[in-house]
Enzyme design. Structure first.
Site, PDB file in Angstrom:
ATOM      1  N   TRP A 223       2.976   5.044   9.754  1.00  0.00           N
ATOM      2  CA  TRP A 223       3.260   3.605   9.651  1.00  0.00           C
ATOM      3  C   TRP A 223       4.256   3.261  10.746  1.00  0.00           C
ATOM      4  CZ3 TRP A 223       7.716   1.374   6.577  1.00  0.00           C
ATOM      5  CH2 TRP A 223       7.659  -0.019   6.545  1.00  0.00           C
ATOM      6  N   ASP A 304       7.707   9.071   1.305  1.00  0.00           N
ATOM      7  CA  ASP A 304       7.550   7.615   1.304  1.00  0.00           C
ATOM      8  C   ASP A 304       6.378   7.315   0.361  1.00  0.00           C
ATOM      9  OD1 ASP A 304       7.115   4.963   1.727  1.00  0.00           O
ATOM     10  OD2 ASP A 304       6.882   5.092   3.906  1.00  0.00           O
ATOM     11  N   LYS A 340       2.796  -3.195  -3.254  1.00  0.00           N
ATOM     12  CA  LYS A 340       1.327  -3.135  -3.402  1.00  0.00           C
ATOM     13  C   LYS A 340       0.916  -3.002  -4.865  1.00  0.00           C
ATOM     14  CE  LYS A 340       2.058  -2.372   0.882  1.00  0.00           C
ATOM     15  NZ  LYS A 340       1.586  -2.652   2.176  1.00  0.00           N
TER      16      LYS A 340
HETATM   17  N1  PGU Z   1       5.842   2.692   3.732  1.00  0.00           N
HETATM   18  C1  PGU Z   1       4.550   2.625   4.040  1.00  0.00           C
HETATM   19  C2  PGU Z   1       3.804   3.877   4.287  1.00  0.00           C
HETATM   20  C3  PGU Z   1       3.910   1.379   4.133  1.00  0.00           C
HETATM   21  O1  PGU Z   1       2.640   1.334   4.433  1.00  0.00           O
HETATM   22  C4  PGU Z   1       4.660   0.204   3.909  1.00  0.00           C
HETATM   23  C5  PGU Z   1       4.040  -1.147   4.028  1.00  0.00           C
HETATM   24  C6  PGU Z   1       6.003   0.353   3.540  1.00  0.00           C
HETATM   25  C7  PGU Z   1       6.564   1.606   3.467  1.00  0.00           C
HETATM   26  C8  PGU Z   1       6.919  -0.785   3.259  1.00  0.00           C
HETATM   27  O2  PGU Z   1       6.494  -1.709   2.388  1.00  0.00           O
HETATM   28  P1  PGU Z   1       7.495  -2.728   1.702  1.00  0.00           P
HETATM   29  O3  PGU Z   1       6.767  -4.024   1.694  1.00  0.00           O
HETATM   30  O4  PGU Z   1       8.732  -2.772   2.495  1.00  0.00           O
HETATM   31  O5  PGU Z   1       7.713  -2.196   0.358  1.00  0.00           O
HETATM   32  N2  PGU Z   1       3.068  -1.276   4.983  1.00  0.00           N
HETATM   33  C9  PGU Z   1       2.154  -2.400   5.018  1.00  0.00           C
HETATM   34  C10 PGU Z   1       2.854  -3.756   4.943  1.00  0.00           C
HETATM   35  C11 PGU Z   1       3.208  -4.457   6.187  1.00  0.00           C
HETATM   36  C12 PGU Z   1       4.381  -3.854   6.900  1.00  0.00           C
HETATM   37  O6  PGU Z   1       4.146  -3.221   7.932  1.00  0.00           O
HETATM   38  O7  PGU Z   1       5.511  -3.990   6.420  1.00  0.00           O
HETATM   39  C13 PGU Z   1       1.222  -2.214   6.183  1.00  0.00           C
HETATM   40  O8  PGU Z   1       0.397  -3.095   6.397  1.00  0.00           O
HETATM   41  O9  PGU Z   1       1.266  -1.170   6.836  1.00  0.00           O
END
Ligand code: PGU
Length: 512
Positions: A223, A304, A340
């Site tokens: 990510w 994570d 989510k």
């Molecule tokens: N860790 C991972 C692996 C994730 O995919 C995401 C969110 C988070 C942490 C953090 O999410 P929080 O909303 O802070 O709880 N990833 C999504 C959301 C968009 C972003 O980049 O924040 C995504 O689309 O990859």
């Protein structure tokens, strides 16, 4: 006589100041240097006694200084400088040296999507769940919990630094299992965080403060924000191999070799389930072997968990990896998110858990996490925490939540299946698209590279991240065929050009 000399000096200083300001405008390279000189000269020009004739904005503090009521020299200088800064900024911005930041690779995609006026447009960039009608979804259990909260008329007092106690309790239990010895023995330090991101950031600050020589290991790819988080926290990081483009699967040997090669005592960031962006998770057997090498190297696992319950539809199945490591006796960190699985994206609700080998260590770690949180954001917001505490802590709402989660995960699985069928049926080249079915969670890692992904946006109005990731949570069954046409076109018709570009643009391996 003395007065006209003063006027002459003042005018001279003003002229020099104007010249410097013009030169400063012309040259960005020496901007900072001129900026300081211009400010200093302006300070002289505008401050007493030369400044008597210069009109200045009303400022009670300035008048008090002029009237000689404040004799603290430090204060005098500080206030005078602030006043001059305001005057300088009338013509030239003090922020001229601030460069334009690039759009965010994930959230920036949504901005581009909003600007597109085509009816065909589809947002598969951000990982956010949509209904079959492609509308945002508020879970029924969330609405019920909020209704309860309104009925109770709860107040808006500050939470303690560590967050809502009822939230922290149910959150740790959800992750580790309520009967887990680490919970029973009080060995987990849990702090409510600003969702997954804020919790990761707090943990990174903790690593930087207490393990300043340690390095973080992150998967390649991962990510995108993981790198930002460690960079901003000044934790050095490097990547371990994870994705094998030849098999569109896990590069298990590469992963193990890189974790082995890292300095002892590194923090190994692992995606608890539904790896983002690849959707490829290790098997239970592979998790055991990963635990072996982490143990051998004295590394510290840092999970994570952003998708518990969302990957498989089962909260317990998705906590498998974390619970395995806990069972094996590791001390470890876990960042959690409710964005989510409870659809609480904007509530910014999550937690950081640190599993320690003794309750005493847990208490000390918790005190330091609180100490780090206090100057950053003081204490976390209450609304999302109450929703979680009400849903997870109430047996009826908890069961209803599990059903809703299965529904969401099920819809994503259906879309995944339909996309695979459309790709296989429509692609006349005979390419094997079965990897789409093997991936898990919200995303599919299509294997499209940057050029091909840009083609998806430019020609097909399909918005996705440039690493080839699509969010299946933003896709409906009825749009699968259109998406399959777009992927097939982008993959085959831009193949040669894309290959060339991907050879030229290689991702960096190590960063600070
Ligand atoms: N860790 C991972 C692996 C994730 O995919 C995401 C969110 C988070 C942490 C953090 O999410 P929080 O909303 O802070 O709880 N990833 C999504 C959301 C968009 C972003 O980049 O924040 C995504 O689309 O990859």
């Amino acid at each position: 006589m003395v007065g006209s000399r003063r006027l002459l000096i003042k005018n001279g200083v003003v002229v020099v100041y104007v010249v410097l300001s013009v030169l400063r405008w012309r040259s960005h390279r020496i901007l900072r240097c001129f900026d300081r000189m211009a400010s200093a000269l302006a300070s002289v020009a505008l401050s007493a006694p030369f400044a008597r004739g210069v009109p200045l904005p009303e400022n009670p503090m300035v008048q008090r200084i002029g009237a000689g009521k404040i004799h603290d020299n430090r204060l005098f200088k500080g206030k005078a400088f602030r006043r001059v800064s305001m005057a300088v900024s009338v013509n030239v911005s003090r922020f001229d040296g601030v460069t334009m930041a690039p759009p965010d690779p994930i959230l920036g995609v949504s901005e581009a999507f909003r600007a597109d006026t085509s009816d065909l447009k589809l947002n598969l960039g951000v990982g956010a769940y949509r209904t079959e009608e492609l509308q945002p979804y508020v879970l029924n259990v969330v609405e019920k919990a909020e209704k309860l909260m309104l009925e109770r008329g709860e107040n808006k007092e500050y939470l303690p630094i560590e967050g809502l106690a009822a939230f922290n309790k149910v959150t740790a239990e959800l992750l580790f299992g309520a009967d887990n010895p680490v919970i029973q023995e009080g060995r987990v330090a849990t702090i409510q965080g600003l969702s997954g991101t804020g919790s990761l950031r707090l943990a990174a600050a903790f690593i930087q403060r207490y393990f300043s020589d340690a390095k973080a290991l992150i998967s390649s790819p991962t990510w995108g924000n993981h790198k930002n988080i460690f960079n901003d926290a000044r934790v050095p990081w490097s990547e371990y191999r994870y994705y094998d483009p030849r098999t569109v699967g896990l590069d298990f040997d590469g992963m193990v070799a890189d974790i082995k090669a890292a300095p002892d005592g590194s923090f190994v960031l692992l995606h608890g389930c539904a790896h983002n962006p690849t959707g490829i998770d290790p098997t239970p057997d592979q998790w055991e072997k990963i635990a072996d090498v982490i143990q051998e190297k004295n590394h510290i696992p840092f999970f994570d968990v952003a998708y518990q319950g969302f990957a498989s539809g089962s909260l317990d199945a998705d906590a498998y990896s974390v619970r395995l490591f806990v069972r094996r006796g590791f001390e470890l960190l876990v960042a959690q998110s409710y964005s989510k699985n409870l659809g609480l994206y904007a509530e910014r609700i999550g937690a950081i858990n640190v599993v320690c080998s003794s309750p005493d260590a847990g208490t000390r770690v918790k005190s330091q996490l609180k100490r780090l949180a206090r100057p950053m954001y003081s204490n976390p917001p209450v609304h999302g925490a109450r929703i979680v505490a009400n849903v997870v802590g109430d047996p009826n709402l908890f069961n209803e939540w599990k059903q809703e989660m299965e529904l969401m995960a099920g819809r994503i699985k259906n879309v995944r299946q339909r996309l695979y069928e459309n790709l296989s049926q429509k692609d006349e080249s005979g390419k094997d698209w079965s990897f789409v079915l093997k991936q898990i969670g919200m995303f599919s890692y299509t294997g499209l590279n940057k050029v091909q992904s840009e083609h998806m946006m430019d020609k097909w109005h399909i918005y996705m991240t440039k690493d080839g990731r699509i969010s299946l949570a933003g896709l409906s069954l009825s749009k699968c065929e259109y998406l399959a046409d777009a992927i097939i076109d982008s993959f085959h018709n831009l193949f040669t050009a894309a290959l060339l570009v991907s050879k030229l643009v290689r991702p960096s391996k190590v960063n600070v």
